[in-house]
Design a protein around this motif. Sequence first.
Motif, PDB file in Angstrom:
ATOM      1  N   ALA A   1       0.931  -1.064  -0.116  1.00 19.99           N
ATOM      2  CA  ALA A   1       0.218   0.036   0.089  1.00 19.99           C
ATOM      3  C   ALA A   1       0.860   1.263  -0.011  1.00 19.99           C
ATOM      4  CB  ALA A   1      -1.024  -0.165   1.248  1.00 19.99           C
ATOM      5  N   SER A   2       0.466   2.409   0.238  1.00 17.50           N
ATOM      6  CA  SER A   2       0.927   3.709   0.261  1.00 17.50           C
ATOM      7  C   SER A   2       0.692   4.622   1.181  1.00 17.50           C
ATOM      8  CB  SER A   2       1.408   4.112  -1.259  1.00 17.50           C
ATOM      9  OG  SER A   2       2.309   5.217  -1.264  1.00 17.50           O
ATOM     10  N   ASN A   3       1.457   5.548   1.877  1.00 21.94           N
ATOM     11  CA  ASN A   3       0.642   6.823   2.326  1.00 21.94           C
ATOM     12  C   ASN A   3       1.402   8.139   1.628  1.00 21.94           C
ATOM     13  OD1 ASN A   3       3.460   6.623   3.000  1.00 21.94           O
ATOM     14  ND2 ASN A   3       2.990   7.367   5.381  1.00 21.94           N
ATOM     15  N   TYR A   4       1.738   7.974   0.273  1.00 26.43           N
ATOM     16  CA  TYR A   4       2.424   8.887  -0.433  1.00 26.43           C
ATOM     17  C   TYR A   4       1.503  10.270  -0.524  1.00 26.43           C
ATOM     18  CZ  TYR A   4       4.468  11.455  -4.399  1.00 26.43           C
ATOM     19  OH  TYR A   4       5.023  12.410  -4.903  1.00 26.43           O
ATOM     20  N   LYS A   5       2.001  11.349  -0.204  1.00 26.30           N
ATOM     21  CA  LYS A   5       1.423  12.765  -0.224  1.00 26.30           C
ATOM     22  C   LYS A   5       0.320  12.911   1.101  1.00 26.30           C
ATOM     23  CE  LYS A   5       1.343  14.140  -4.867  1.00 26.30           C
ATOM     24  NZ  LYS A   5       0.603  14.903  -6.121  1.00 26.30           N
ATOM     25  N   ARG A   6       0.434  11.770   2.271  1.00 26.77           N
ATOM     26  CA  ARG A   6      -0.386  11.948   3.057  1.00 26.77           C
ATOM     27  C   ARG A   6       0.598  11.269   4.366  1.00 26.77           C
ATOM     28  NH1 ARG A   6      -5.824  10.723   2.565  1.00 26.77           N
ATOM     29  NH2 ARG A   6      -5.481  10.538   5.247  1.00 26.77           N
ATOM     30  N   GLU A   7       1.869  11.343   4.276  1.00 39.62           N
ATOM     31  CA  GLU A   7       2.619  10.998   5.214  1.00 39.62           C
ATOM     32  C   GLU A   7       2.476  11.269   6.587  1.00 39.62           C
ATOM     33  OE1 GLU A   7       3.589  12.603   2.715  1.00 39.62           O
ATOM     34  OE2 GLU A   7       5.017  11.386   1.403  1.00 39.62           O
ATOM     35  N   ARG A   8       2.029  12.338   6.922  1.00 43.52           N
ATOM     36  CA  ARG A   8       1.818  12.886   8.245  1.00 43.52           C
ATOM     37  C   ARG A   8       0.536  12.443   9.203  1.00 43.52           C
ATOM     38  NH1 ARG A   8       4.317  19.147   8.165  1.00 43.52           N
ATOM     39  NH2 ARG A   8       6.042  18.671   7.521  1.00 43.52           N
TER      40      ARG A   8
END
Length: 205
Positions: free
Chosen positions: A69-76
């Motif tokens: 999966a990914s949290n790219y652009k929502r890392e915080r």
Amino acid sequence: DEGGGLIEPAGFHFFQSGALRAAWNEERLDYDWDMGDYVSVSPEESTRGVFEPTFARLDGRRVLMVMRASNYKRERDLIGRKFYAVSEDDGRHWSAARPLDYDDGGVMYSSSSVPKLWAHSSGRLYYIGVINARNPEGNGPRAPLCIAEIDRARRCVVRESVRVIDRAREGAADYTNHGVYEDSCGHIVVYAPFKGALNRYEIEV
């Protein structure tokens, strides 16, 4: 989405995962292929959906699928992690996706990278992939490369079993797309990219 709109919260494609299944056709001397259900998550769980799955048989007809999966652009405000789903019928239908976390209830952080499962001849099941100490940022860091046992019954990673295979080194900070097999002595062998070539790791379990 349900209205036919394109979901691309990270500017990349938004994925679902499933299993392509094959059965041998004796008359045609070839495989018959079919695709079962897909597993999905919301953009609030992963900005790129779930993709690049890996599979292992649990028992009988039950199959475990672990997905990137990914949290790219929502890392915080979004956790970078892996998700899993379980099929009771050889990968045709799947449970809802759930986070792959530790057996003590803690979060297993993992950057957006390829996971691998290996069902060892001893009956134990292993996760081989990136495990981060803190919340990652999209694709990185893709180190360290780790191995850990999965509790088959509870579908979680045994925290005390986590072992580092290799840490970030110059030219080797991108541990993904690795290969895994078991040799004749029962060792788990991992090949991982390193400076345009491959590193070989032999793990006694």
